[in-house]
Motif scaffolding. Structure first.
Motif, PDB file in Angstrom:
ATOM      1  N   UNK A 464       0.947  -1.144   0.008  1.00  0.00           N
ATOM      2  CA  UNK A 464       0.018   0.064  -0.120  1.00  0.00           C
ATOM      3  C   UNK A 464       0.864   1.272  -0.061  1.00  0.00           C
ATOM      4  N   UNK A 465       0.148   2.446  -0.365  1.00  0.00           N
ATOM      5  CA  UNK A 465       0.940   3.576  -0.256  1.00  0.00           C
ATOM      6  C   UNK A 465       1.251   4.040   1.200  1.00  0.00           C
ATOM      7  N   UNK A 466       2.682   4.149   1.382  1.00  0.00           N
ATOM      8  CA  UNK A 466       3.097   4.439   2.885  1.00  0.00           C
ATOM      9  C   UNK A 466       3.536   5.818   3.051  1.00  0.00           C
ATOM     10  N   UNK A 467       3.333   6.361   4.060  1.00  0.00           N
ATOM     11  CA  UNK A 467       4.182   7.822   4.437  1.00  0.00           C
ATOM     12  C   UNK A 467       5.717   7.756   4.205  1.00  0.00           C
ATOM     13  N   UNK A 468       5.925   8.885   3.698  1.00  0.00           N
ATOM     14  CA  UNK A 468       7.564   9.216   3.186  1.00  0.00           C
ATOM     15  C   UNK A 468       8.521   8.400   3.912  1.00  0.00           C
ATOM     16  N   UNK A 469       8.353   8.876   5.278  1.00  0.00           N
ATOM     17  CA  UNK A 469       9.270   8.390   6.147  1.00  0.00           C
ATOM     18  C   UNK A 469       9.415   6.855   6.283  1.00  0.00           C
ATOM     19  N   UNK A 470       8.342   6.349   6.426  1.00  0.00           N
ATOM     20  CA  UNK A 470       8.156   4.681   6.451  1.00  0.00           C
ATOM     21  C   UNK A 470       8.849   4.322   5.160  1.00  0.00           C
ATOM     22  N   UNK A 471       8.350   4.637   4.099  1.00  0.00           N
ATOM     23  CA  UNK A 471       8.836   4.192   2.899  1.00  0.00           C
ATOM     24  C   UNK A 471      10.087   4.324   2.738  1.00  0.00           C
ATOM     25  N   UNK A 472      10.840   5.414   3.284  1.00  0.00           N
ATOM     26  CA  UNK A 472      12.460   5.756   3.350  1.00  0.00           C
ATOM     27  C   UNK A 472      13.150   4.851   4.157  1.00  0.00           C
ATOM     28  N   UNK A 473      12.599   4.412   5.417  1.00  0.00           N
ATOM     29  CA  UNK A 473      13.051   3.508   6.319  1.00  0.00           C
ATOM     30  C   UNK A 473      13.165   2.209   5.870  1.00  0.00           C
ATOM     31  N   UNK A 474      11.995   1.707   5.015  1.00  0.00           N
ATOM     32  CA  UNK A 474      11.934   0.254   4.489  1.00  0.00           C
ATOM     33  C   UNK A 474      12.983   0.201   3.287  1.00  0.00           C
ATOM     34  N   UNK A 475      13.205   1.322   2.567  1.00  0.00           N
ATOM     35  CA  UNK A 475      13.858   1.158   1.629  1.00  0.00           C
ATOM     36  C   UNK A 475      15.496   0.988   2.135  1.00  0.00           C
ATOM     37  N   UNK A 476      15.864   1.994   3.121  1.00  0.00           N
ATOM     38  CA  UNK A 476      17.170   1.698   3.974  1.00  0.00           C
ATOM     39  C   UNK A 476      17.449   0.389   4.251  1.00  0.00           C
ATOM     40  N   UNK A 477      16.350  -0.052   5.157  1.00  0.00           N
ATOM     41  CA  UNK A 477      16.381  -1.698   5.458  1.00  0.00           C
ATOM     42  C   UNK A 477      16.678  -2.511   4.356  1.00  0.00           C
ATOM     43  N   UNK A 478      15.991  -2.125   3.323  1.00  0.00           N
ATOM     44  CA  UNK A 478      16.352  -3.346   2.141  1.00  0.00           C
ATOM     45  C   UNK A 478      17.911  -3.287   1.619  1.00  0.00           C
ATOM     46  N   UNK A 479      18.495  -1.842   1.754  1.00  0.00           N
ATOM     47  CA  UNK A 479      19.620  -1.918   1.310  1.00  0.00           C
ATOM     48  C   UNK A 479      20.747  -2.610   2.398  1.00  0.00           C
ATOM     49  N   UNK A 480      20.319  -2.545   3.605  1.00  0.00           N
ATOM     50  CA  UNK A 480      20.993  -2.992   4.825  1.00  0.00           C
ATOM     51  C   UNK A 480      21.095  -4.549   4.550  1.00  0.00           C
ATOM     52  N   UNK A 481      19.888  -4.993   4.404  1.00  0.00           N
ATOM     53  CA  UNK A 481      19.680  -6.640   3.954  1.00  0.00           C
ATOM     54  C   UNK A 481      20.685  -6.682   2.887  1.00  0.00           C
ATOM     55  N   UNK A 482      20.707  -6.377   1.886  1.00  0.00           N
ATOM     56  CA  UNK A 482      21.659  -6.607   0.717  1.00  0.00           C
ATOM     57  C   UNK A 482      23.345  -6.575   1.296  1.00  0.00           C
ATOM     58  N   UNK A 483      23.466  -5.351   2.036  1.00  0.00           N
ATOM     59  CA  UNK A 483      24.863  -5.181   2.453  1.00  0.00           C
ATOM     60  C   UNK A 483      25.245  -5.740   3.482  1.00  0.00           C
ATOM     61  N   UNK A 484      24.269  -6.519   4.397  1.00  0.00           N
ATOM     62  CA  UNK A 484      24.748  -7.330   5.585  1.00  0.00           C
ATOM     63  C   UNK A 484      24.975  -6.340   6.635  1.00  0.00           C
ATOM     64  N   UNK A 485      24.145  -5.199   6.654  1.00  0.00           N
ATOM     65  CA  UNK A 485      24.412  -4.149   7.829  1.00  0.00           C
ATOM     66  C   UNK A 485      25.701  -3.151   7.674  1.00  0.00           C
ATOM     67  N   UNK A 486      26.381  -3.408   6.515  1.00  0.00           N
ATOM     68  CA  UNK A 486      27.368  -2.723   6.272  1.00  0.00           C
ATOM     69  C   UNK A 486      27.010  -1.342   5.816  1.00  0.00           C
ATOM     70  N   UNK A 487      27.526  -0.231   6.167  1.00  0.00           N
ATOM     71  CA  UNK A 487      27.099   1.117   5.850  1.00  0.00           C
ATOM     72  C   UNK A 487      28.097   1.694   4.740  1.00  0.00           C
ATOM     73  N   UNK A 488      29.604   1.537   5.031  1.00  0.00           N
ATOM     74  CA  UNK A 488      30.429   2.449   4.418  1.00  0.00           C
ATOM     75  C   UNK A 488      31.206   1.211   3.202  1.00  0.00           C
ATOM     76  N   UNK A 489      31.813   1.635   2.430  1.00  0.00           N
ATOM     77  CA  UNK A 489      32.802   0.841   1.615  1.00  0.00           C
ATOM     78  C   UNK A 489      31.828   0.695   0.247  1.00  0.00           C
ATOM     79  N   UNK A 490      32.638  -0.069  -0.641  1.00  0.00           N
ATOM     80  CA  UNK A 490      32.171  -0.160  -1.892  1.00  0.00           C
ATOM     81  C   UNK A 490      31.089  -1.118  -2.043  1.00  0.00           C
ATOM     82  N   UNK A 491      30.670  -2.006  -1.012  1.00  0.00           N
ATOM     83  CA  UNK A 491      29.601  -3.013  -1.046  1.00  0.00           C
ATOM     84  C   UNK A 491      28.554  -2.511   0.177  1.00  0.00           C
TER      85      UNK A 491
END
Length: 523
Positions: A464-491
């Motif tokens: 469903x359509x989410x509030x912008x902050x919630x959508x941003x939070x989930x999008x960041x969490x998806x990136x963290x899943x892919x990077x396995x919690x790594x914030x910096x670096x090429x991966x």
């Protein structure tokens, strides 16, 4: 009596004059030889924990090959008996040819057949030793000799205690040196001061400005992209200044939670807030007399900027919850990858603070603008990798340098170091696998972006359509899943999302995202 006092004064002077116990004992033995008719003088240390009594000094100098050894089969019972006698503090006498089982004579060196005087040496009531006087052939010790020996107990005890402390200091220094070597090995370095590779190449204009500003106390502001080596330049300024012997403290302003900035920078008093169980000195106090490196100063909250400005203006601060002003003498070196001038115009950074910290700006070029340094950097990082990982050192070939020079290096020098670490590990000490290492850098972010995009597309079909902050939070969490919690670096997640790591951390704190919980996550 007057001659006796003169002799005792001379013993005290020699006992306190020399650092090495062997030298002072040798000189004292020569002084006493005529008055006490002694052939030999020994100072022994009792090591109760290892059940050992060892001769640590003797005089006059023994003949070549002659050794002073005593009983070797010490037991707990014999050691305790000897220590009990030491605590009594009396001089023991053994006449020539006399056989005795008295405790102090267990420790007498072998081969001493004449009269003996043995006196206990005590320091702090738990470190003990012995003073052994051996009479010349045909000479006998009298009561006067025993009294003089008793008077010698104190200066010899002091000399033995000083020797013990000197040995402890040497052991601590050796341990510190060993720890230093171990830490340097882990860091892949040979010296504590980091080599500035490129000082005669692409960084020459930068180093000229460093040499110009370092001797004074003017605040310095270093501009440079993430990973370009801003901290290395800050340390170079510190080691070339008069503050080199004082602390160099680095603070990453973007990594401090907003609620703790005041406490971290300026310290707090006990009970000033919940959790303040003790008084804490802030980074300014810890850097007193030295240099405080404020990395990523553009991330500093507005309230902290105000307090920082106050410290820079009058050199005083107050801890959180404190009422007493504290004077500090700190040189500020700040660094940022952001456009602080633009932030000032937009009201995101205080103009008065900008004028305070930007007295002497230094612009650090990115690696892609100083490709002439890649060969020297590659050799430096390759040697460092071999040291860190216990591999045989390898020298980068011209083909390796050409390959490295063809890459655009968005992560700058930090990324180059990471690639060469990977190349050394892949080569396992037999070669440098630069092509494979660069291939990992090129492929992983692209694959991660495709995985993140596929996951997002799948979710959009049913979400469903989410509030912008919630959508941003989930999008960041998806990136963290892919990077396995790594914030910096090429991966890292920041690379996947195309934003600065410090900006991402600030956004995650605001949205309540705990990136540490995604490490090694497979969800």
């Amino acid at each position: 009596m007057e001659r006796f006092h003169d002799l005792l004064f001379g013993v005290w002077r020699e006992a306190c004059r020399h650092i090495e116990l062997s030298k002072s004992v040798g000189n004292i033995a020569v002084m006493l030889a005529g008055r006490l008719l002694i052939e030999q003088l020994f100072v022994q240390r009792i090591d109760a924990s290892r059940r050992r009594v060892e001769t640590v000094a003797a005089g006059p100098t023994r003949k070549a090959g002659e050794r002073a050894t005593g009983r070797r089969d010490w037991t707990d019972v014999r050691v305790k008996r000897l220590l009990r006698w030491c605590r009594e503090g009396r001089v023991a006498v053994r006449r020539a040819g006399e056989q005795t089982e008295a405790a102090p004579f267990d420790a007498v060196p072998d081969g001493l057949s004449g009269d003996l005087l043995v006196a206990p040496l005590a320091a702090q009531d738990h470190w003990f030793g012995l003073l052994v006087l051996h009479a010349r052939r045909g000479a006998s010790f009298s009561e006067k000799h025993a009294e003089l020996c008793e008077a010698l107990m104190e200066p010899f005890a002091v000399a033995l205690e000083n020797d013990r402390r000197l040995r402890e200091l040497r052991a601590l220094r050796e341990a510190a040196e060993a720890e230093k070597r171990s830490l340097l090995t882990k860091l892949g370095r040979r010296e504590l001061l980091e080599t500035i590779v490129g000082a005669e190449g692409g960084l020459r204009p930068v180093m000229e400005r460093v040499e110009l500003v370092a001797p004074g106390d003017a605040p310095v502001l270093i501009f440079g992209e993430t990973g370009s080596g801003k901290e290395v330049i800050a340390r170079a300024i510190h080691v070339r200044s008069v503050r080199v012997s004082a602390p160099f403290i680095r603070v990453n302003c973007g990594a401090i939670p907003p609620g703790l900035i005041d406490s971290e920078l300026f310290g707090h008093e006990k009970g000033s807030f919940t959790g303040a169980t003790s008084t804490r000195r802030g980074w300014f106090e810890r850097a007193d007399g030295g240099t405080l490196f404020l990395d990523e100063i553009g991330e500093l909250a507005t309230a902290a900027q105000v307090r920082l400005l106050g410290v820079l203006q009058d050199g005083t601060l107050e801890r959180v919850g404190g009422e007493r002003p504290i004077k500090v003498d700190v040189r500020i070196v700040a660094a940022t990858h952001r456009d602080l001038a633009g932030m000032v115009q937009n009201g995101e950074f205080r103009e008065d603070l900008w004028y305070r910290i930007a007295v002497f700006p230094i612009v650090l070029p990115p690696l892609r603008e100083r490709l002439q340094d890649i060969a020297a950097l590659a050799e430096h990082f390759t040697l460092r990798a071999a040291t860190r990982f216990g591999l045989r050192p390898q020298t980068p070939t011209p083909e390796h340098i050409a390959l490295l020079s063809s890459y655009h290096w968005p992560g700058n020098v930090r990324e180059l170091a990471s690639v060469l670490d990977r190349a050394a590990i892949l080569g396992d000490g037999d070669s440098l696998q630069v092509a494979k290492a660069l291939g990992v850098v090129a492929d992983v972010p692209a694959l991660a972006r495709r995985a993140a995009s596929a996951e997002l597309a799948q979710g959009e079909k049913t979400a469903e359509i989410l509030p912008l902050d919630e959508a941003m939070k989930r999008h960041i969490e998806r990136a963290l899943v892919v990077s396995r919690g790594r914030v910096e670096g090429p991966q890292g997640a920041a690379t996947l999302l195309g934003i600065n790591p410090h900006t991402l951390r600030a956004r995650m704190r605001r949205l309540g995202v705990d990136w540490a919980s995604f490490r090694h996550s497979s969800r």
